[in-house]
Structure formats: C-alpha cells, structure tokens
Design an enzyme around this catalytic site. Structure first.
Site, PDB file in Angstrom:
ATOM      1  N   LYS A  22      27.415  -3.672  41.860  1.00 22.41           N
ATOM      2  CA  LYS A  22      27.794  -4.393  43.082  1.00 22.41           C
ATOM      3  C   LYS A  22      27.024  -5.716  43.191  1.00 22.41           C
ATOM      4  CE  LYS A  22      25.839  -3.365  47.259  1.00 22.41           C
ATOM      5  NZ  LYS A  22      25.301  -4.552  47.967  1.00 22.41           N
ATOM      6  N   ASN A  23      25.702  -5.649  43.039  1.00 15.93           N
ATOM      7  CA  ASN A  23      24.910  -6.841  43.320  1.00 15.93           C
ATOM      8  C   ASN A  23      25.022  -7.931  42.253  1.00 15.93           C
ATOM      9  OD1 ASN A  23      24.249  -5.797  45.764  1.00 15.93           O
ATOM     10  ND2 ASN A  23      22.216  -5.071  45.169  1.00 15.93           N
ATOM     11  N   ARG A  92      26.379  -9.783  52.909  1.00 16.27           N
ATOM     12  CA  ARG A  92      25.265 -10.670  52.618  1.00 16.27           C
ATOM     13  C   ARG A  92      25.657 -11.720  51.577  1.00 16.27           C
ATOM     14  NH1 ARG A  92      20.531 -12.271  54.802  1.00 16.27           N
ATOM     15  NH2 ARG A  92      19.023 -12.822  53.216  1.00 16.27           N
ATOM     16  N   CYS A 116      23.672  -5.331  55.426  1.00 10.72           N
ATOM     17  CA  CYS A 116      23.142  -4.129  56.082  1.00 10.72           C
ATOM     18  C   CYS A 116      21.981  -4.484  57.003  1.00 10.72           C
ATOM     19  CB  CYS A 116      22.641  -3.136  55.035  1.00 10.72           C
ATOM     20  SG  CYS A 116      23.949  -2.216  54.222  1.00 10.72           S
ATOM     21  N   ARG A 121      15.899 -10.275  57.218  1.00  8.46           N
ATOM     22  CA  ARG A 121      16.658 -10.938  56.152  1.00  8.46           C
ATOM     23  C   ARG A 121      16.917 -12.435  56.413  1.00  8.46           C
ATOM     24  NH1 ARG A 121      21.102  -6.849  53.788  1.00  8.46           N
ATOM     25  NH2 ARG A 121      20.427  -7.763  51.850  1.00  8.46           N
ATOM     26  N   PRO A 122      15.866 -13.219  56.613  1.00  4.07           N
ATOM     27  CA  PRO A 122      16.072 -14.663  56.814  1.00  4.07           C
ATOM     28  C   PRO A 122      16.570 -15.344  55.529  1.00  4.07           C
ATOM     29  CG  PRO A 122      13.739 -14.172  56.597  1.00  4.07           C
ATOM     30  CD  PRO A 122      14.452 -12.848  56.576  1.00  4.07           C
ATOM     31  N   ILE A 123      17.036 -16.592  55.651  1.00  2.41           N
ATOM     32  CA  ILE A 123      17.516 -17.304  54.457  1.00  2.41           C
ATOM     33  C   ILE A 123      16.695 -18.576  54.219  1.00  2.41           C
ATOM     34  CG2 ILE A 123      19.841 -16.331  54.699  1.00  2.41           C
ATOM     35  CD1 ILE A 123      20.810 -19.116  55.570  1.00  2.41           C
ATOM     36  N   ASP A 124      15.465 -18.590  54.763  1.00  2.00           N
ATOM     37  CA  ASP A 124      14.628 -19.794  54.690  1.00  2.00           C
ATOM     38  C   ASP A 124      14.348 -20.249  53.250  1.00  2.00           C
ATOM     39  OD1 ASP A 124      13.134 -17.242  54.941  1.00  2.00           O
ATOM     40  OD2 ASP A 124      11.410 -18.494  54.466  1.00  2.00           O
ATOM     41  N   GLN A 125      14.212 -19.325  52.320  1.00  2.00           N
ATOM     42  CA  GLN A 125      13.885 -19.698  50.932  1.00  2.00           C
ATOM     43  C   GLN A 125      15.066 -20.417  50.269  1.00  2.00           C
ATOM     44  OE1 GLN A 125      10.626 -19.237  49.745  1.00  2.00           O
ATOM     45  NE2 GLN A 125      10.478 -18.773  51.922  1.00  2.00           N
ATOM     46  N   ASP A 304      16.382  -0.330  46.856  1.00  2.00           N
ATOM     47  CA  ASP A 304      17.710   0.271  47.074  1.00  2.00           C
ATOM     48  C   ASP A 304      17.746   1.748  46.677  1.00  2.00           C
ATOM     49  OD1 ASP A 304      18.466  -2.217  47.879  1.00  2.00           O
ATOM     50  OD2 ASP A 304      19.448  -2.749  46.002  1.00  2.00           O
ATOM     51  N   ILE A 326       9.594  -4.083  50.941  1.00  2.00           N
ATOM     52  CA  ILE A 326      10.557  -5.201  50.976  1.00  2.00           C
ATOM     53  C   ILE A 326      11.203  -5.366  52.359  1.00  2.00           C
ATOM     54  CG2 ILE A 326      12.569  -6.245  49.810  1.00  2.00           C
ATOM     55  CD1 ILE A 326      10.459  -5.641  47.724  1.00  2.00           C
ATOM     56  N   ARG A 396      31.366   0.568  50.877  1.00  2.00           N
ATOM     57  CA  ARG A 396      31.107  -0.834  50.514  1.00  2.00           C
ATOM     58  C   ARG A 396      30.436  -0.940  49.158  1.00  2.00           C
ATOM     59  NH1 ARG A 396      26.959  -3.271  53.726  1.00  2.00           N
ATOM     60  NH2 ARG A 396      27.018  -4.597  51.898  1.00  2.00           N
TER      61      ARG A 396
HETATM   62  N1  EPU Z   1      13.314 -12.978  52.295  1.00  2.00           N
HETATM   63  C1  EPU Z   1      12.826 -13.966  53.135  1.00  2.00           C
HETATM   64  N2  EPU Z   1      13.416 -15.185  53.083  1.00  2.00           N
HETATM   65  C2  EPU Z   1      14.450 -15.466  52.260  1.00  2.00           C
HETATM   66  C3  EPU Z   1      14.942 -14.456  51.407  1.00  2.00           C
HETATM   67  C4  EPU Z   1      14.348 -13.215  51.457  1.00  2.00           C
HETATM   68  O1  EPU Z   1      11.895 -13.729  53.915  1.00  2.00           O
HETATM   69  O2  EPU Z   1      14.935 -16.597  52.279  1.00  2.00           O
HETATM   70  C5  EPU Z   1      12.710 -11.634  52.316  1.00  2.00           C
HETATM   71  C6  EPU Z   1      13.693 -10.598  52.839  1.00  2.00           C
HETATM   72  O3  EPU Z   1      13.665 -10.509  54.241  1.00  2.00           O
HETATM   73  C7  EPU Z   1      13.182  -9.344  52.167  1.00  2.00           C
HETATM   74  C8  EPU Z   1      12.692  -9.846  50.808  1.00  2.00           C
HETATM   75  O4  EPU Z   1      12.455 -11.240  50.991  1.00  2.00           O
HETATM   76  O5  EPU Z   1      12.127  -8.847  52.890  1.00  2.00           O
HETATM   77  C9  EPU Z   1      13.622  -9.639  49.644  1.00  2.00           C
HETATM   78  O6  EPU Z   1      14.906 -10.132  49.957  1.00  2.00           O
HETATM   79  P1  EPU Z   1      15.948 -10.596  48.839  1.00  2.00           P
HETATM   80  O7  EPU Z   1      16.335 -11.999  49.129  1.00  2.00           O
HETATM   81  O8  EPU Z   1      15.415 -10.274  47.497  1.00  2.00           O
HETATM   82  O9  EPU Z   1      17.162  -9.666  49.141  1.00  2.00           O
HETATM   83  P2  EPU Z   1      18.697 -10.043  49.145  1.00  2.00           P
HETATM   84  O10 EPU Z   1      19.004 -11.051  48.114  1.00  2.00           O
HETATM   85  O11 EPU Z   1      19.119 -10.319  50.550  1.00  2.00           O
HETATM   86  C10 EPU Z   1      19.425  -8.289  47.354  1.00  2.00           C
HETATM   87  C11 EPU Z   1      20.399  -7.158  47.339  1.00  2.00           C
HETATM   88  C12 EPU Z   1      19.851  -6.020  48.176  1.00  2.00           C
HETATM   89  C13 EPU Z   1      18.508  -5.599  47.621  1.00  2.00           C
HETATM   90  C14 EPU Z   1      17.558  -6.798  47.562  1.00  2.00           C
HETATM   91  C15 EPU Z   1      16.227  -6.489  46.912  1.00  2.00           C
HETATM   92  C16 EPU Z   1      22.504  -8.290  47.111  1.00  2.00           C
HETATM   93  C17 EPU Z   1      23.793  -8.692  47.717  1.00  2.00           C
HETATM   94  N3  EPU Z   1      21.673  -7.619  47.892  1.00  2.00           N
HETATM   95  O12 EPU Z   1      19.313  -8.662  48.727  1.00  2.00           O
HETATM   96  O13 EPU Z   1      20.767  -4.966  48.046  1.00  2.00           O
HETATM   97  O14 EPU Z   1      17.943  -4.611  48.457  1.00  2.00           O
HETATM   98  O15 EPU Z   1      18.172  -7.869  46.823  1.00  2.00           O
HETATM   99  O16 EPU Z   1      16.417  -6.018  45.642  1.00  2.00           O
HETATM  100  O17 EPU Z   1      22.258  -8.549  45.944  1.00  2.00           O
HETATM  101  C18 EPU Z   1      21.842  -2.980  48.693  1.00  2.00           C
HETATM  102  O18 EPU Z   1      22.503  -3.071  47.649  1.00  2.00           O
HETATM  103  O19 EPU Z   1      21.832  -1.954  49.424  1.00  2.00           O
HETATM  104  C19 EPU Z   1      21.019  -4.123  49.102  1.00  2.00           C
HETATM  105  C20 EPU Z   1      20.563  -4.278  50.336  1.00  2.00           C
END
Ligand code: EPU
Length: 417
Positions: A22-23, A92, A116, A121-125, A304, A326, A396
């Site tokens: 999926k991811n 997401r 979820c 889950r901010p997008i600041d990075q 996960d 995480i 999903r």
């Molecule tokens: N984070 C920030 N700022 C950012 C981005 C992330 O603070 O700009 C924090 C998040 O809040 C979290 C950590 O960094 O605490 C890691 O977040 P990451 O960005 O790695 O997660 P993601 O890209 O939103 C993906 C998977 C998730 C999986 C995580 C970690 C997808 C679509 N989603 O999420 O999958 O848990 O990486 O491996 O690829 C799932 O499949 O159930 C799922 C939630």
C-alpha cells in the site's frame, strides 16, 4: 456500516499470498504525473486507497486504466487543477500530488491531507523542503498555495526521517534545476521502490534506502514500467496470525529481509518460523516468552506492526513492554483488547502487556487501519464471535482480507449493519 464477523479459535493452514505494498503504490501513482508520457505499474493492491488516488488522477484529466493489479496512467492531457478537499481528505498519500504537481508545474493549490487518526501528523518537513527548493507557500487554515518561478536544488535536512517528507522532497526535486541533497531521509523499502520507478523514467536519484539521498534534476521523464514491492506490513500481519493460530501457515510473495525486525522479535518470543527466499512458514507455539519492543523508522521495528503485534503479546507468558516512538495516539486498540480479556495498561508512549490472557469474542471497533488489523488477529484467537465495526479502515489497507483468511480456514464474513 460494514462490519466483520469472525468466529475465532480456528486453525489457519495453507497459503496466503501477499499483495503489493500500500505505502509504495500510493506514492508511485502520484509520482506518475511527473512523467511526460504514459507509465505502467504492476502489482497494485486492490484496496480502497488506490481507488481514491485513481479518482484524483481522473479529476486531473489523466487517463487511467486499472485492470486487476495493473494500472496504466497516461498524463499527456493532465490539467493542474485544485484537488477538492473531499478527495484529498480521503487519505494521507493525497499530499504526494502536492509535491508532484509542484515539481511538474511549479504551482499547486491543495488542502491538508487525510489519513488515520493516530497522531498530529503535521506536514512541516515537506513544506520546509519545498521552501528550500525555492517555493513560496501561502497557507490559509487547511489550504496551501505553493509556487515558484523555478525550483532549484538545495540542501534539505529533515528533523526526523519522515517517509512522507522524503517522498515529497524527491518528487519536488526530480525536475528542479541542479542538485538536491536530502539528509536524515527515511530508509524504508518503499522509498527505494519510488526512487527506482523515477530512475526508470530517467530521473537521477542516488542513495535511496540510506539516510542521504542525492537528486540531480532532469528536464524530461519518459515512459516506463514499474512493479510495486510486496507489502511488508500485510506480510507481518499474517505472520502474526500464523504465530497465533497457524498450522504450517505459509506466507508467500514476500521479501523476508524487509521484515527482519519482526522475524527476530518473533524468534526471541520462541515462535516457530521457517524462512525461505520469498516466503515464511509459521505455526502456533505455546509458552511464548514476553519481550520488549520499541518502534522506530526502518530497519527498526515498524510502527505499523505495533498494534498487530500487541495481540500476540497478550499470548506471551509474563509482562511485555512496547514503546511507540512515532505516533502519540496509536493505542486506540488497547481498550478493545482489554474488553476481550487482555490485561494491558497504557503509560504515556509505553504499554505494559501482562500475559497470557484468554481472549473472548466481543463487539469492537476498528478506530484506524492497524488497530483494525490488531482486532482481526484478536478475533482469530478469541473464543466465540467477534464483531468488528468500522471495518472500512481495514479495507483501505488489506487486499481481499476476507478471501485470504477464509481460504486458510478462518470463519469470517462481511456484513452490513
Ligand atoms: N512528522 C512531522 N512532520 C512532518 C512529517 C512527519 O512531525 O512533516 C512526524 C509525524 O507526526 C510522525 C513521524 O514524523 O510522528 C513520522 O511520520 P512520517 O512522515 O514518517 O509518516 P507518514 O509519511 O505520514 C508513512 C505511512 C504510515 C507509516 C509511517 C511511518 C504512508 C501513506 N503512510 O506515514 O503508514 O506509519 O510512514 O512508517 O506511507 C499505515 O500504513 O497504517 C500508516 C499509517
């Protein structure tokens, strides 16, 4: 509302074939719009997140043909339109379109993505990376307008190895002028899959799978073929099912190396597991030992798989400790497991699981995708009938879960209530 009914305590035997990840798939599909021609991607999982992405592509006037596990995406006539919030809200991964449209057109308007409810889950990075590449961002509540005269390579250092920010930086940088150096990048196998896909189109990305990724911008990307890697989280979930109720349950079409951290934890518990090139065979084991687990980015123990593993921890002798590093809200499965007979307490980011506990069928709720997977596993081992509400969350992310589990002996049905 759709719910799953499971009559538990049945032996699971036979084979489960793992689908595409999926991811990975949810990133490869938006990445396709960077191409200047058509692309074909194989091993696409049949899950609702893919349908949501297809809807977004069609909204952007891409031509999309989805046939079984093959998707053909032709972006020749694509339009750069603002994706409605109702579509970006569904998942997401919708924000991969933010990066891909910015990379292609140097302009994008979009809303905050869905996903979820497991933490802030901010997008600041991601936004920081866009700025480093020369973009200006106007943010109004949930709405983002992002633009640049031209994107230029730059040095991007992520505060944490975020999967999403790593993918977005790569997508925004592949057509930027010059070289981008991305440091503290996520090392997940899905990142390698995406970089390989883009390189097959003519991108110049090196270092994917390590914490330092270099991207040299190119002007054009051509047609190519890609294959989605097997889903290591789906594989891990069914391997745990095998440890709970398996009688030589064989999980096929996997890359065992991608789940090393899970396999070594299971071995530490005493689970009987045989590992081959692209499959593992696992059986229920009595007297499992308690363990300590801490979630981390790849190659650490995957967040996960934390919730699915919790079900197995309830069957271990003694007290297990599991730390979630995480996400701050990924324990919503715990109260339902306790209602089923588990003995788990939450202490901040740590849970303490006292085992072993007999589990009993109850009415429970899938609050998020992996919480739902955890409850499916609990239902498989529990005595009596479990009804899992809000099962859409699970659909999903797990292709044909009903068929896959029925075929190996589970008594499972999908009902509308
Ligand atoms: N984070 C920030 N700022 C950012 C981005 C992330 O603070 O700009 C924090 C998040 O809040 C979290 C950590 O960094 O605490 C890691 O977040 P990451 O960005 O790695 O997660 P993601 O890209 O939103 C993906 C998977 C998730 C999986 C995580 C970690 C997808 C679509 N989603 O999420 O999958 O848990 O990486 O491996 O690829 C799932 O499949 O159930 C799922 C939630």
């Amino acid at each position: 509302m759709k719910c799953l009914k499971i009559i538990g305590d049945q032996k699971l035997t036979g084979e489960i074939k793992i689908s595409g990840a999926k991811n990975s798939a949810v990133a490869l599909i938006p990445a396709a719009i960077l191409c200047d021609e058509a692309v074909t991607i194989e091993n696409i999982p049949n899950i609702s997140d893919i349908k949501a992405l297809k809807e977004i592509l069609e909204f952007l006037d891409a031509e999309v043909v989805l046939n079984d596990d093959l998707i053909k995406i032709d972006v020749t006539n694509i339009q750069n339109k603002e994706i409605p919030e109702a579509l970006s809200n569904k998942l997401r991964a919708s924000y991969y379109f933010m990066a891909a449209l910015l990379g292609k057109y140097k302009y994008v308007e979009m809303y905050f993505p869905g996903g979820c409810n497991i933490g802030a889950r901010p997008i600041d990075q991601t936004l920081k990376a866009f700025r480093k590449l020369g973009a200006t961002i106007e943010e109004d509540n949930n709405h983002f307008k992002i633009y640049a005269d031209e994107l230029r390579g730059g040095n991007v250092y992520l505060d944490m190895p975020s999967v999403g920010a790593t993918v977005n930086t790569i997508l925004a940088a592949v057509k930027a002028k010059g070289e981008t150096l991305l440091q503290n990048a996520a090392k997940e196998p899905e990142i390698v899959n995406i970089a390989t896909f883009l390189n097959n189109m003519g991108a110049r990305i090196t270092g994917a799978g390590t914490s330092e990724i270099r991207i040299i911008g190119v002007e054009k990307l051509h047609s190519c073929f890609a294959e989605v890697i097997p889903d290591r989280i789906e594989a891990g979930t069914y391997i745990i099912a095998g440890a709970l109720k398996g009688d030589k349950l064989k999980i096929t079409n996997i890359i065992p190396e991608h789940i090393d951290s899970l396999i070594s934890k299971l071995q530490e518990m005493g689970v009987k597991i045989e590992i081959d090139d692209d499959c593992v065979t696992v059986s229920q084991t009595d007297n499992l030992k308690s363990v300590k687990v801490k979630t981390q980015g790849y190659p650490g123990f995957a967040t996960d798989l934390q919730q699915p593993l919790t079900t197995l921890l309830t069957q271990c002798q003694g007290t297990s400790y599991l730390e979630e590093t995480i996400y701050e809200n990924r324990f919503q499965n715990v109260s339902y497991l306790n209602e089923m007979g588990a003995n788990i307490s939450i202490n901040g980011r740590m849970i303490e699981v006292k085992g072993s506990s007999k589990l009993f069928g109850r009415e429970v709720c899938a609050t998020d995708l992996r919480a739902g997977a955890c409850l499916v596993l609990a239902a498989l081992v529990a005595k009596g009938e479990t009804v899992i509400k809000d099962i859409d969350h699970v659909l999903r992310g797990y292709e044909n879960i009903l068929e896959k589990l029925s075929l190996v002996g589970a008594k499972i049905s999908l009902e509308e209530i």
